[in-house]
Motif scaffolding. Structure first.
Motif, mmCIF file in Angstrom:
data_model
loop_
_atom_site.group_PDB
_atom_site.id
_atom_site.type_symbol
_atom_site.label_atom_id
_atom_site.label_comp_id
_atom_site.label_asym_id
_atom_site.label_seq_id
_atom_site.Cartn_x
_atom_site.Cartn_y
_atom_site.Cartn_z
ATOM 1 N N MET A 1 11.044 -11.310 -28.258
ATOM 2 C CA MET A 1 12.099 -11.773 -27.394
ATOM 3 C C MET A 1 11.979 -13.295 -27.274
ATOM 4 O O MET A 1 10.889 -13.823 -27.098
ATOM 5 C CB MET A 1 11.937 -11.091 -26.038
ATOM 6 C CG MET A 1 12.979 -11.431 -25.068
ATOM 7 S SD MET A 1 12.945 -10.523 -23.482
ATOM 8 C CE MET A 1 11.510 -9.497 -23.527
ATOM 9 N N LYS A 2 13.125 -13.973 -27.365
ATOM 10 C CA LYS A 2 13.149 -15.437 -27.296
ATOM 11 C C LYS A 2 14.296 -15.898 -26.405
ATOM 12 O O LYS A 2 15.287 -15.198 -26.244
ATOM 13 C CB LYS A 2 13.338 -16.041 -28.681
ATOM 14 C CG LYS A 2 12.178 -15.824 -29.614
ATOM 15 C CD LYS A 2 12.417 -16.531 -30.921
ATOM 16 C CE LYS A 2 11.206 -16.341 -31.821
ATOM 17 N NZ LYS A 2 11.335 -17.109 -33.043
ATOM 18 N N ILE A 3 14.153 -17.093 -25.879
ATOM 19 C CA ILE A 3 15.247 -17.706 -25.133
ATOM 20 C C ILE A 3 16.269 -18.210 -26.134
ATOM 21 O O ILE A 3 15.939 -18.958 -27.056
ATOM 22 C CB ILE A 3 14.732 -18.851 -24.244
ATOM 23 C CG1 ILE A 3 13.836 -18.282 -23.136
ATOM 24 C CG2 ILE A 3 15.889 -19.649 -23.664
ATOM 25 C CD1 ILE A 3 13.175 -19.334 -22.274
ATOM 26 N N ARG A 6 20.473 -21.695 -22.361
ATOM 27 C CA ARG A 6 20.533 -21.866 -20.912
ATOM 28 C C ARG A 6 21.954 -21.540 -20.468
ATOM 29 O O ARG A 6 22.924 -21.881 -21.138
ATOM 30 C CB ARG A 6 20.195 -23.300 -20.534
ATOM 31 C CG ARG A 6 20.504 -23.616 -19.072
ATOM 32 C CD ARG A 6 20.278 -25.075 -18.724
ATOM 33 N NE ARG A 6 18.860 -25.255 -18.409
ATOM 34 C CZ ARG A 6 18.048 -26.064 -19.066
ATOM 35 N NH1 ARG A 6 18.505 -26.790 -20.070
ATOM 36 N NH2 ARG A 6 16.780 -26.166 -18.725
ATOM 37 N N PHE A 26 18.485 -18.164 -18.155
ATOM 38 C CA PHE A 26 18.490 -18.186 -19.616
ATOM 39 C C PHE A 26 18.929 -16.843 -20.174
ATOM 40 O O PHE A 26 18.587 -15.790 -19.624
ATOM 41 C CB PHE A 26 17.082 -18.495 -20.153
ATOM 42 C CG PHE A 26 16.547 -19.810 -19.694
ATOM 43 C CD1 PHE A 26 16.892 -20.978 -20.351
ATOM 44 C CD2 PHE A 26 15.710 -19.882 -18.605
ATOM 45 C CE1 PHE A 26 16.398 -22.204 -19.920
ATOM 46 C CE2 PHE A 26 15.207 -21.102 -18.167
ATOM 47 C CZ PHE A 26 15.556 -22.261 -18.825
ATOM 48 N N GLU A 27 19.674 -16.865 -21.277
ATOM 49 C CA GLU A 27 20.000 -15.643 -22.008
ATOM 50 C C GLU A 27 18.918 -15.438 -23.057
ATOM 51 O O GLU A 27 18.475 -16.381 -23.715
ATOM 52 C CB GLU A 27 21.370 -15.757 -22.678
ATOM 53 C CG GLU A 27 21.793 -14.462 -23.342
ATOM 54 C CD GLU A 27 23.225 -14.468 -23.830
ATOM 55 O OE1 GLU A 27 23.655 -13.445 -24.366
ATOM 56 O OE2 GLU A 27 23.919 -15.495 -23.684
ATOM 57 N N LEU A 28 18.479 -14.184 -23.206
ATOM 58 C CA LEU A 28 17.423 -13.855 -24.154
ATOM 59 C C LEU A 28 18.002 -13.227 -25.413
ATOM 60 O O LEU A 28 19.130 -12.746 -25.421
ATOM 61 C CB LEU A 28 16.416 -12.907 -23.498
ATOM 62 C CG LEU A 28 15.797 -13.420 -22.199
ATOM 63 C CD1 LEU A 28 14.860 -12.370 -21.626
ATOM 64 C CD2 LEU A 28 15.082 -14.734 -22.420
ATOM 65 N N SER A 29 17.210 -13.210 -26.466
ATOM 66 C CA SER A 29 17.661 -12.715 -27.766
ATOM 67 C C SER A 29 18.051 -11.238 -27.737
ATOM 68 O O SER A 29 18.834 -10.796 -28.574
ATOM 69 C CB SER A 29 16.585 -12.954 -28.826
ATOM 70 O OG SER A 29 15.363 -12.335 -28.447
ATOM 71 N N ASP A 30 17.555 -10.473 -26.770
ATOM 72 C CA ASP A 30 17.930 -9.058 -26.688
ATOM 73 C C ASP A 30 19.136 -8.821 -25.780
ATOM 74 O O ASP A 30 19.508 -7.700 -25.499
ATOM 75 C CB ASP A 30 16.741 -8.203 -26.225
ATOM 76 C CG ASP A 30 16.350 -8.446 -24.783
ATOM 77 O OD1 ASP A 30 16.918 -9.369 -24.136
ATOM 78 O OD2 ASP A 30 15.469 -7.717 -24.287
ATOM 79 N N SER A 32 19.318 -9.732 -22.596
ATOM 80 C CA SER A 32 18.898 -9.783 -21.188
ATOM 81 C C SER A 32 18.923 -11.219 -20.691
ATOM 82 O O SER A 32 19.149 -12.148 -21.463
ATOM 83 C CB SER A 32 17.472 -9.236 -21.043
ATOM 84 O OG SER A 32 17.407 -7.897 -21.443
ATOM 85 N N ALA A 34 16.801 -14.146 -18.203
ATOM 86 C CA ALA A 34 15.576 -14.529 -17.515
ATOM 87 C C ALA A 34 15.939 -15.548 -16.439
ATOM 88 O O ALA A 34 16.748 -16.444 -16.674
ATOM 89 C CB ALA A 34 14.583 -15.144 -18.500
#
Length: 78
Positions: A1-3, A6, A26-30, A32, A34
């Protein structure tokens, strides 16, 4: 999972002078999201509505209104 990106503008664009300890989304690569915010679990846990629950590994995090309003344009509808 990565950021991936923003949501909204950087803290300095919202008036943070230090930019070091400010709320962020932040939006994550999956797909979701954060959130960097203040842990308010101890304060708010007992005030959750009866139809809400929190797992032991989850925390209630507070961000200021300005952070969410600036992120609104970047939050997907679906």
């Amino acid at each position: 999972m990565k950021i991936v990106r923003r949501l909204g503008v950087p803290p300095t664009a919202r008036g943070s002078m230090s930019g070091q300890t400010c709320p962020d989304i932040f939006e994550l690569s999956d797909g979701s999201f954060a959130i960097i915010g203040t842990d308010a679990t101890a304060t708010l846990d007992g005030n959750l509505p009866t139809d809400a629950a929190r797992a032991e590994y989850e925390r209630i995090v507070v961000i200021d209104r300005k952070t969410l309003i600036h992120a609104k344009k970047d939050i997907p509808d679906a």
